[in-house]
Design a protein around this motif. Structure first.
Motif, mmCIF file in Angstrom:
data_model
loop_
_atom_site.group_PDB
_atom_site.id
_atom_site.type_symbol
_atom_site.label_atom_id
_atom_site.label_comp_id
_atom_site.label_asym_id
_atom_site.label_seq_id
_atom_site.Cartn_x
_atom_site.Cartn_y
_atom_site.Cartn_z
ATOM 1 N N GLY A 384 -2.160 -3.554 8.436
ATOM 2 C CA GLY A 384 -2.609 -2.934 7.639
ATOM 3 C C GLY A 384 -1.747 -2.649 7.270
ATOM 4 N N SER A 385 -1.270 -3.351 5.378
ATOM 5 C CA SER A 385 -0.280 -3.174 4.701
ATOM 6 C C SER A 385 0.112 -1.446 4.676
ATOM 7 C CB SER A 385 -0.442 -3.912 3.587
ATOM 8 O OG SER A 385 -1.806 -3.405 2.670
ATOM 9 N N GLY A 386 -0.455 -0.821 4.455
ATOM 10 C CA GLY A 386 -0.188 0.858 3.999
ATOM 11 C C GLY A 386 -0.119 1.599 5.885
ATOM 12 N N PHE A 387 -0.063 1.024 6.777
ATOM 13 C CA PHE A 387 0.200 1.971 7.455
ATOM 14 C C PHE A 387 1.995 1.507 8.156
ATOM 15 C CE2 PHE A 387 1.508 1.323 12.429
ATOM 16 C CZ PHE A 387 -0.091 2.016 13.199
ATOM 17 N N SER A 388 1.499 3.433 8.116
ATOM 18 C CA SER A 388 2.849 4.181 8.323
ATOM 19 C C SER A 388 3.519 4.348 10.031
ATOM 20 C CB SER A 388 2.768 5.518 8.450
ATOM 21 O OG SER A 388 2.332 5.275 6.104
ATOM 22 N N PHE A 389 4.471 3.754 10.154
ATOM 23 C CA PHE A 389 4.961 3.986 11.402
ATOM 24 C C PHE A 389 6.445 4.443 11.431
ATOM 25 C CE2 PHE A 389 6.049 0.157 9.801
ATOM 26 C CZ PHE A 389 6.953 -0.456 10.565
ATOM 27 N N THR A 390 6.899 4.615 12.851
ATOM 28 C CA THR A 390 8.693 5.126 12.885
ATOM 29 C C THR A 390 9.367 4.136 13.415
ATOM 30 O OG1 THR A 390 8.231 7.470 12.357
ATOM 31 C CG2 THR A 390 10.258 6.735 13.059
ATOM 32 N N ASP A 391 10.118 3.424 13.214
ATOM 33 C CA ASP A 391 10.928 2.544 14.103
ATOM 34 C C ASP A 391 11.774 2.948 15.189
ATOM 35 O OD1 ASP A 391 12.435 0.782 15.482
ATOM 36 O OD2 ASP A 391 13.524 -0.329 13.818
ATOM 37 N N ASN A 392 11.039 3.576 16.836
ATOM 38 C CA ASN A 392 12.272 4.214 17.698
ATOM 39 C C ASN A 392 13.518 3.331 18.325
ATOM 40 O OD1 ASN A 392 10.863 6.067 16.725
ATOM 41 N ND2 ASN A 392 9.467 5.596 18.000
ATOM 42 N N GLN A 393 13.857 2.652 17.654
ATOM 43 C CA GLN A 393 14.496 1.413 18.619
ATOM 44 C C GLN A 393 16.095 1.216 18.778
ATOM 45 O OE1 GLN A 393 12.874 -0.745 21.191
ATOM 46 N NE2 GLN A 393 11.253 0.589 19.780
ATOM 47 N N LYS A 394 16.221 2.211 18.024
ATOM 48 C CA LYS A 394 17.783 1.965 17.538
ATOM 49 C C LYS A 394 19.152 3.679 17.969
ATOM 50 C CE LYS A 394 20.257 -1.009 16.708
ATOM 51 N NZ LYS A 394 20.213 -1.974 15.101
ATOM 52 N N VAL A 395 17.282 4.462 18.683
ATOM 53 C CA VAL A 395 18.056 5.552 19.288
ATOM 54 C C VAL A 395 18.706 5.661 20.719
ATOM 55 C CG1 VAL A 395 16.815 8.132 20.213
ATOM 56 C CG2 VAL A 395 15.739 6.836 18.483
ATOM 57 N N ALA A 396 19.339 4.885 21.193
ATOM 58 C CA ALA A 396 19.262 5.155 22.501
ATOM 59 C C ALA A 396 21.568 4.353 21.756
ATOM 60 C CB ALA A 396 19.724 3.834 23.203
ATOM 61 N N GLU A 397 21.620 3.971 20.406
ATOM 62 C CA GLU A 397 22.739 3.568 20.128
ATOM 63 C C GLU A 397 23.146 5.068 18.977
ATOM 64 O OE1 GLU A 397 22.803 -0.468 17.915
ATOM 65 O OE2 GLU A 397 20.616 -1.112 20.117
ATOM 66 N N GLY A 398 22.600 5.519 19.154
ATOM 67 C CA GLY A 398 23.049 6.758 18.240
ATOM 68 C C GLY A 398 22.270 6.696 16.667
ATOM 69 N N PHE A 399 21.312 5.927 16.753
ATOM 70 C CA PHE A 399 20.229 6.653 15.140
ATOM 71 C C PHE A 399 19.742 6.724 15.274
ATOM 72 C CE2 PHE A 399 22.900 1.934 14.611
ATOM 73 C CZ PHE A 399 23.688 2.666 13.525
ATOM 74 N N THR A 400 19.283 7.799 13.636
ATOM 75 C CA THR A 400 17.921 8.239 13.681
ATOM 76 C C THR A 400 17.025 7.117 13.855
ATOM 77 O OG1 THR A 400 19.021 10.302 12.972
ATOM 78 C CG2 THR A 400 16.739 10.231 12.348
ATOM 79 N N PRO A 401 15.523 7.336 14.201
ATOM 80 C CA PRO A 401 14.488 7.135 14.008
ATOM 81 C C PRO A 401 14.285 6.896 12.621
ATOM 82 C CG PRO A 401 13.850 8.288 15.430
ATOM 83 C CD PRO A 401 15.581 9.108 15.125
ATOM 84 N N ARG A 402 13.851 5.955 11.839
ATOM 85 C CA ARG A 402 13.269 5.265 10.631
ATOM 86 C C ARG A 402 12.163 4.749 10.203
ATOM 87 N NH1 ARG A 402 17.646 5.094 7.637
ATOM 88 N NH2 ARG A 402 16.520 4.836 5.588
ATOM 89 N N ALA A 403 11.970 5.953 9.780
ATOM 90 C CA ALA A 403 10.122 5.905 9.078
ATOM 91 C C ALA A 403 10.004 5.399 7.811
ATOM 92 C CB ALA A 403 10.175 7.385 8.833
ATOM 93 N N PHE A 404 8.755 4.721 8.130
ATOM 94 C CA PHE A 404 8.367 3.174 6.467
ATOM 95 C C PHE A 404 6.991 3.937 6.948
ATOM 96 C CE2 PHE A 404 11.058 1.559 9.207
ATOM 97 C CZ PHE A 404 12.194 1.196 8.368
ATOM 98 N N ASN A 405 7.040 3.808 5.393
ATOM 99 C CA ASN A 405 5.615 3.849 5.071
ATOM 100 C C ASN A 405 4.175 2.594 3.933
ATOM 101 O OD1 ASN A 405 5.533 6.400 3.696
ATOM 102 N ND2 ASN A 405 6.740 6.067 2.087
ATOM 103 N N GLY A 406 4.958 1.267 4.816
ATOM 104 C CA GLY A 406 4.356 0.419 5.382
ATOM 105 C C GLY A 406 5.317 -0.535 5.366
#
Length: 448
Positions: A384-406
């Motif tokens: 769904g176009s409005g699906f909210s999620f968080t990208d956790n893929q770069k945590v091991a590289e020292g980045f904070t997860p990035r959350a998206f509203n879609g």
């Protein structure tokens, strides 16, 4: 890598696997119509099998020489197609991609009336296709492939009899062999061996690409745009959308676009700097296509997709990334547009440098925008176009997860990140995102 570390890595992956009872699903007939009573629903935990293989494949992309973004996208796509074809017959409503994808035909089918363990078939197909797609993987990583194959097989076999185990494993191998044979005819088979062909001579002129700092490398994969697309276009590929006419006039659209990059890099906020670095995905990483498939794997796990649902989504995302690479690289070398760093140092500020290193190929259009838009629009179609999620893929590289509203927010952020990084004009990203969306629509039009 020691035997102990190989085992440890596979134990880590196997923790996400659930040992379930042997699946006793009858083979679907050639025309996907069969009474519901003949099927046993799959456990959603079965999707852990393909997810474990993609996790290993991201490691292979990082560590195997020659797996630049287009080469990685190609490997991810063939992995997904092999997975899909290994399990599609477990779904009464499923459709093989044989006869739908460009040049793909005669993919093996299971024996009618026989029982198959589809997790085993998926595992076997993915093990074999990945072995073939990464022939120059290190000995340690080849050992990981063998170990993961064994670990998954043991976990998925359950109470299956020897005949069913052998039948399922052999079917997966047959599918992988057919998909790999098909892959060898697409024009990109040996791309990992020759990212920088010495016979390519770029055009010369003030508007054209030249090698850029910091490495000043030769042009990367100038012929990739000639490769076979997986999805046949509805019509012959057009010439693309032309960029603003090159000009050094300070009132021109081109100068203003370059000046925007110059000024933006000079005035980045901390958040904009983080965005540029987060999406860099340069050499030694899982690349932009790998980032998209890693997000796909995360969402599959987080949302408990079944094996067949996961196979469909992995196939769609991979096909989209493969075709995005081909179309984008076709446009890059059709237009051969110089990068912002070249223009800015020549016409605006001689000492200026981009925030991140400029990759060794022309500017127009943006690969990041094309890759992210292709995958993002495919994921939006499913969740769904409005699906909210968080990208956790770069945590091991020292980045904070990035959350998206879609997914569109993710596409927009990844696209503008290359402008913040100083390596793309805005029109590179805008047209790349449009191209990615067009590719996604073509991929989604297939039957799976």
């Amino acid at each position: 890598m020691t035997i102990y570390s190989v085992r440890s890595w596979c134990i880590y992956l196997s923790m996400i696997l659930v040992i379930a009872a042997c699946s006793k699903e009858d083979q679907a007939p050639p025309k996907t119509t069969i009474a519901a009573a003949e099927f046993t629903p799959q456990s959603n935990a079965a999707a852990a099998v393909p997810v474990s293989w993609y996790q290993l494949e991201f490691k292979l992309i990082r560590e195997t020489p020659g797996f630049s973004p287009p080469v990685a996208a190609r490997a991810l796509a063939y992995t997904g197609v092999a997975l899909h074809e290994a399990v599609v017959w477990s779904d009464r409503y499923g459709h093989s991609l044989s006869g739908q994808l460009n040049g793909l035909s005669n993919v093996p089918r299971p024996e009618w009336g026989k029982r198959y363990n589809w997790e085993l078939a998926a595992n076997s197909a993915m093990a074999d296709i990945i072995r073939n797609l990464y022939p120059n993987a290190s000995a340690a990583n080849q050992a990981l492939i063998t170990a993961l194959d064994s670990t998954n097989k043991a976990a998925a076999s359950g109470s299956c009899g020897a005949d069913e185990i052998n039948r399922s494993v052999n079917f997966g191998k047959q599918v992988a062999a057919a998909i790999y044979t098909w892959s060898t005819t697409d024009g990109g088979k040996d791309g990992y061996l020759n990212n920088f062909p010495t016979d390519y001579v770029p055009p010369v002129g003030p508007a054209f690409w030249v090698p850029t700092p910091p490495a000043f490398q030769r042009a990367m994969l100038p012929y990739w745009g000639n490769n076979r697309l997986m999805v046949r276009p509805a019509s012959l590929e057009t010439a693309g959308i032309a960029h603003p006419a090159f000009s050094t006039d300070t009132a021109s659209a081109f100068y203003k676009a370059a000046y925007f990059v110059y000024n933006k890099v000079n005035t980045l906020t901390p958040e904009e700097t983080t965005i540029a670095r987060y999406w860099a995905d340069g050499g030694g990483t899982f690349t932009p296509p790998g980032h998209m498939l890693a997000i796909t794997a995360q969402l599959i796990t987080d949302n408990g997709l079944s094996l067949t649902e996961a196979a469909k989504l992995f196939a769609q995302a991979g096909i989209g990334e493969n075709d995005a690479a081909i179309v984008c690289w076709k446009y890059k070398y059709k237009y051969n547009l110089l990068r912002p760093v070249t223009y800015i140092q020549t016409y605006i500020a001689a000492g200026w440098n981009s925030l991140i290193g400029t990759p060794p190929f022309p500017s127009y259009t943006s690969g990041h925008a094309t890759f992210t838009s292709a995958a993002g629009n495919i994921l939006a179609d499913y969740f769904g176009s409005g699906f909210s999620f968080t990208d956790n893929q770069k945590v091991a590289e020292g980045f904070t997860p990035r959350a998206f509203n879609g997914f569109q927010q993710m596409i927009d952020e990844a696209s503008i990140s290359r402008v913040y990084g100083g390596i793309h004009y805005q029109f590179d990203s805008q047209v790349g995102a449009q191209t990615g969306r067009d590719i996604a629509l073509r991929v989604l039009a297939l039957r799976y």
